[in-house]
Design a protein around this motif. Structure first.
Motif, PDB file in Angstrom:
ATOM      1  N   SER A 261       1.934  26.018  46.183  1.00 49.91           N
ATOM      2  CA  SER A 261       0.736  26.688  45.694  1.00 49.91           C
ATOM      3  C   SER A 261      -0.330  26.801  46.780  1.00 49.91           C
ATOM      4  O   SER A 261      -0.344  26.027  47.750  1.00 49.91           O
ATOM      5  CB  SER A 261       0.154  25.918  44.506  1.00 49.91           C
ATOM      6  N   SER A 262      -1.254  27.741  46.596  1.00 49.03           N
ATOM      7  CA  SER A 262      -2.353  27.911  47.537  1.00 49.03           C
ATOM      8  C   SER A 262      -3.271  26.695  47.544  1.00 49.03           C
ATOM      9  O   SER A 262      -3.794  26.308  48.599  1.00 49.03           O
ATOM     10  CB  SER A 262      -3.154  29.172  47.175  1.00 49.03           C
ATOM     11  N   THR A 263      -3.452  26.073  46.384  1.00 49.46           N
ATOM     12  CA  THR A 263      -4.327  24.895  46.294  1.00 49.46           C
ATOM     13  C   THR A 263      -3.814  23.768  47.172  1.00 49.46           C
ATOM     14  O   THR A 263      -4.560  23.180  47.974  1.00 49.46           O
ATOM     15  CB  THR A 263      -4.430  24.412  44.834  1.00 49.46           C
ATOM     16  N   VAL A 264      -2.530  23.456  47.053  1.00 50.81           N
ATOM     17  CA  VAL A 264      -1.950  22.390  47.867  1.00 50.81           C
ATOM     18  C   VAL A 264      -1.830  22.848  49.318  1.00 50.81           C
ATOM     19  O   VAL A 264      -1.979  22.040  50.246  1.00 50.81           O
ATOM     20  CB  VAL A 264      -0.585  21.956  47.307  1.00 50.81           C
TER      21      VAL A 264
ATOM     22  N   LYS B 181      -3.910  24.485  51.046  1.00 50.96           N
ATOM     23  CA  LYS B 181      -5.179  24.190  51.732  1.00 50.96           C
ATOM     24  C   LYS B 181      -5.253  22.719  52.127  1.00 50.96           C
ATOM     25  O   LYS B 181      -5.770  22.381  53.203  1.00 50.96           O
ATOM     26  CB  LYS B 181      -6.347  24.570  50.827  1.00 50.96           C
ATOM     27  N   LEU B 182      -4.739  21.839  51.277  1.00 52.25           N
ATOM     28  CA  LEU B 182      -4.732  20.405  51.590  1.00 52.25           C
ATOM     29  C   LEU B 182      -3.792  20.112  52.754  1.00 52.25           C
ATOM     30  O   LEU B 182      -4.098  19.286  53.625  1.00 52.25           O
ATOM     31  CB  LEU B 182      -4.317  19.597  50.358  1.00 52.25           C
TER      32      LEU B 182
ATOM     33  N   LEU C 290       3.020  30.593  50.337  1.00 51.75           N
ATOM     34  CA  LEU C 290       2.301  30.321  49.103  1.00 51.75           C
ATOM     35  C   LEU C 290       2.696  31.331  48.029  1.00 51.75           C
ATOM     36  O   LEU C 290       3.858  31.642  47.850  1.00 51.75           O
ATOM     37  CB  LEU C 290       0.802  30.305  49.395  1.00 51.75           C
TER      38      LEU C 290
ATOM     39  N   GLU D 208      -4.970  33.496  37.413  1.00 50.79           N
ATOM     40  CA  GLU D 208      -4.110  32.614  38.202  1.00 50.79           C
ATOM     41  C   GLU D 208      -2.689  33.154  38.190  1.00 50.79           C
ATOM     42  O   GLU D 208      -2.318  33.980  37.346  1.00 50.79           O
ATOM     43  CB  GLU D 208      -4.126  31.188  37.646  1.00 50.79           C
TER      44      GLU D 208
ATOM     45  N   GLU E  92      -7.173  38.816  45.598  1.00 45.65           N
ATOM     46  CA  GLU E  92      -6.576  38.209  46.785  1.00 45.65           C
ATOM     47  C   GLU E  92      -5.328  38.986  47.209  1.00 45.65           C
ATOM     48  O   GLU E  92      -4.614  39.548  46.382  1.00 45.65           O
ATOM     49  CB  GLU E  92      -6.198  36.748  46.500  1.00 45.65           C
TER      50      GLU E  92
ATOM     51  N   ASN F 247      -4.664  34.645  51.260  1.00 50.60           N
ATOM     52  CA  ASN F 247      -4.482  33.551  50.309  1.00 50.60           C
ATOM     53  C   ASN F 247      -3.020  33.328  49.920  1.00 50.60           C
ATOM     54  O   ASN F 247      -2.679  32.303  49.341  1.00 50.60           O
ATOM     55  CB  ASN F 247      -5.305  33.832  49.046  1.00 50.60           C
TER      56      ASN F 247
END
Length: 489
Positions: A187-190, A192-193, A209, A331, A357, A405
C-alpha cells in the motif's frame, strides 16, 4: 537476529561469490526447479490462503515467474555486458562504457495477494544482477510464507538468500538495517514508511504501490467484449489485484447495457452461485472483509452484494450511479466491488482522472482512435492498456511500475536487472598523446580554452577503434600529401 542475517549476507556478498555469471545462472536454475518440483505444495498453500484454484495459481503467478527466470538466464550475458556509449573527440581513443554491477544486499518485501510472484519476480532480478537478498513474505498469506521459509533454503544458496518471516515488528527491525536497495510491494501508506526508513541510510527504493485504476468505456466500442474482459480482470483473485480496474467511467446512456453484459459474463464465468465456483477466491481475512463490505454503504447495488463473513466471501458486485464523494471513491477498493460513475463525455472523464492521484494502471475501451489518442495524451499512469485489462503486466519487455502516489521504479525482465544494478561509468585512458591534454592544463589562455571547447563539445562516433584509427590515418595521409605538394612546388 535481523542484523545478524544482513551482516552475514553482506560478508558473503563481499567475498565475490555472486560475481561470476555462471553462479547466478545456477541459482536461477535452482529457483526454476523449486517452482516445477514443488508446484503442488505452492498450489495447496494458496488454496488455504485465498481459496485459489490450481489453474488460477499457474495463470496468475507461476507462469510469469517461470518466464522471468528463463528470460534472465537466457539474456543475462547481454544484460551484464559493458555498454559502449558515444564519445567526444577528447575521448575518441579511449574505452568508454557503462558497466552494470551488483548493488549488494537487497531487501524484498512482498505482499499477500500474489505472495509468490511479488517475491520471486524481484528476486529473479536480484539474482541475475548478482546481489544477495533478504525476502520478507507477508504474514497475512501465512501458509505461503511458511512454505517459502521452508523451501528457499533447500534450493538456493542460503548464505546469499534468506527468508525472514513474521509481522510488523520483524519488518520494522529489518528496515532499521542498512540495505543497498529496498524493493517493496504493498500500500501507499506503508510505502511512505518504507521510504522514510530507507532515507536514514540513503538507501534507494522501488515502491510498487497501487491506487484507483480507472476504466473508461466509450460508447463507440464492442461493449460485450469490453465487459467480458473487465469482468475477468476485476473479479479475478476476488478483486485483490493492484492493477484491477477500480471503477468504470461511462456515459449514462450505456450504464444499463454495461450492467447487463457484466451479468451475462458473471453467469458464464462463475455460474449462478460464485460462492461454489472453484475459480472464485476469497478475501484474505475478516479485517479486510469488514473494510471492503463497509465501502458499499450509501451505494446502489446493481448486481451481487451477497456476503458470508465466516468464509470471507463477498460476491462479485456492481454498484451503479456512484457519486465521487462516496466513501468507495476515497480509497483503493482491493475487493470484488465495481462502481460505475457516469460522465457526460470524454473530456469530463479525463478531468475526473486527472483530478485524482496518478493511478498504477489506466484502461480505455474504444474503437475510436481519437478517443484513444486523447486518453493517452491527456492523462498519465504507471501503465496503460487499451481494449483490455491487466495484460500489459504480462509483457516482460515492458517496464511495470507506478508514478507519483502509485509508486516509483520499475521491474520485469531486463528492467528488474537494471533496477537492481549499479550502472558504473567507466573511462579507460592510455598514456599516449599527452599533447592533446595541453588545452586543459595551466597556464590557461583563450586559445587553449577554444581548443578544449572544440574537443569536449564535438561527438565522435560510437563504433569500434578500427574506425577511429582509420580516420586518424586518413588525416595523416592527407597531411603528408599536402606537405609533399608544397615541397614539390
Amino acid at each position: 537476529m535481523e542484523k545478524q542475517v544482513v551482516d552475514g549476507l553482506r560478508e558473503v556478498f563481499q567475498s565475490g561469490r555472486s560475481r561470476p555469471l555462471q553462479y547466478r545462472k545456477q541459482q536461477l536454475r535452482a529457483l526454476l526447479r523449486l517452482i516445477t518440483e514443488r508446484q503442488g505444495d505452492i498450489e495447496q498453500a494458496l488454496k488455504q490462503d485465498l481459496n485459489r484454484s490450481m489453474y488460477n495459481t499457474s495463470l496468475f503467478e507461476l507462469i510469469s515467474i517461470e518466464n522471468d527466470i528463463k528470460v534472465a538466464e537466457r539474456d543475462m550475458v547481454d544484460w551484464a555486458a559493458p555498454q559502449p556509449v558515444k564519445k567526444n573527440l577528447n575521448s575518441a581513443l579511449d574505452d568508454v562504457y557503462i558497466k552494470p554491477e551488483p548493488l549488494g544486499v537487497v531487501l524484498i518485501i512482498g505482499t499477500w495477494n500474489y505472495p509468490w510472484a511479488m517475491i520471486l519476480q524481484p528476486l529473479v532480478g536480484a539474482i541475475a544482477a548478482g546481489n544477495a537478498a533478504v525476502v520478507k513474505p507477508s504474514e497475512l498469506s501465512e501458509h505461503s510464507a511458511r512454505l517459502m521459509k521452508e523451501l528457499l533454503p533447500l534450493y538456493l544458496d542460503k548464505e546469499m538468500y534468506q527468508v525472514v518471516t513474521g509481522g510488523i515488528p520483524e519488518t520494522q527491525e529489518l528496515l532499521k538495517q542498512r540495505f543497498d536497495h529496498i524493493f517493496y510491494t504493498g500500500s501507499s501508506t506503508v510505502g511512505k514508511l518504507v521510504m522514510e526508513a530507507a532515507a536514514r541510510h540513503l538507501t534507494p527504493v522501488t515502491l510498487e504501490l497501487g491506487g484507483k485504476s480507472p476504466c473508461y468505456i466509450d460508447k463507440n466500442c464492442d461493449i460485450a467484449v469490453a465487459c467480458r474482459r473487465i469482468t475477468w480482470g476485476k473479479f479475478a483473485n476476488c478483486g485483490q489485484t493492484c492493477i484491477a480496474p477500480d471503477y468504470i467511467l461511462c456515459e449514462p446512456s450505456i450504464q444499463d447495457r454495461i450492467i447487463e453484459e457484466i451479468q451475462k459474463t458473471l453467469l458464464e464465468f462463475y455460474q449462478k452461485d460464485p460462492k461454489s465456483s472453484p475459480d472464485y477466491c476469497r478475501i484474505i481475512n475478516t479485517r479486510h472483509f469488514d473494510r471492503v463490505l463497509a465501502l458499499m454503504n450509501e451505494c446502489t447495488i446493481a448486481l451481487g452484494g451477497e456476503s458470508d463473513r465466516s468464509q470471507c466471501y463477498i460476491a462479485p458486485t456492481v454498484l451503479k450511479d456512484v457519486l465521487p464523494h462516496f466513501k468507495i471513491m476515497q480509497e483503493e477498493i482491493f475487493g470484488p466491488l465495481l462502481p460505475i460513475i457516469t460522465v457526460n463525455d470524454l473530456s469530463e472523464a479525463i478531468n475526473f482522472i486527472n483530478a485524482r492521484e496518478k493511478p498504477l494502471a489506466l484502461y480505455v475501451f474504444s474503437s475510436d482512435k481519437t478517443v484513444i489518442k486523447r486518453m493517452l495524451t491527456e492523462t498519465t499512469s504507471g501503465g496503460v492498456t487499451v481494449n483490455d485489462v491487466l495484460m500489459h503486466y504480462t509483457v516482460d519487455t515492458l517496464p511495470f511500475g507506478g508514478v507519483g502516489n502509485s509508486g516509483m521504479g520499475r521491474y520485469h525482465g531486463r528492467h528488474t536487472f537494471n533496477q537492481l544494478s549499479h550502472h558504473r561509468a567507466c573511462l579507460i585512458k592510455s598514456f599516449a598523446m599527452e599533447g592533446l591534454n595541453d588545452a586543459r592544463y595551466p597556464p590557461l589562455t583563450a586559445a587553449r580554452l577554444r581548443k578544449a571547447k572544440f574537443f569536449m563539445q564535438h561527438r565522435w562516433c560510437s563504433c569500434s577503434g578500427i574506425c577511429v584509427w582509420a580516420v586518424i590515418a586518413t588525416i595523416l595521409a592527407v597531411g603528408l600529401l599536402v606537405a609533399l605538394i608544397v615541397v614539390l612546388i
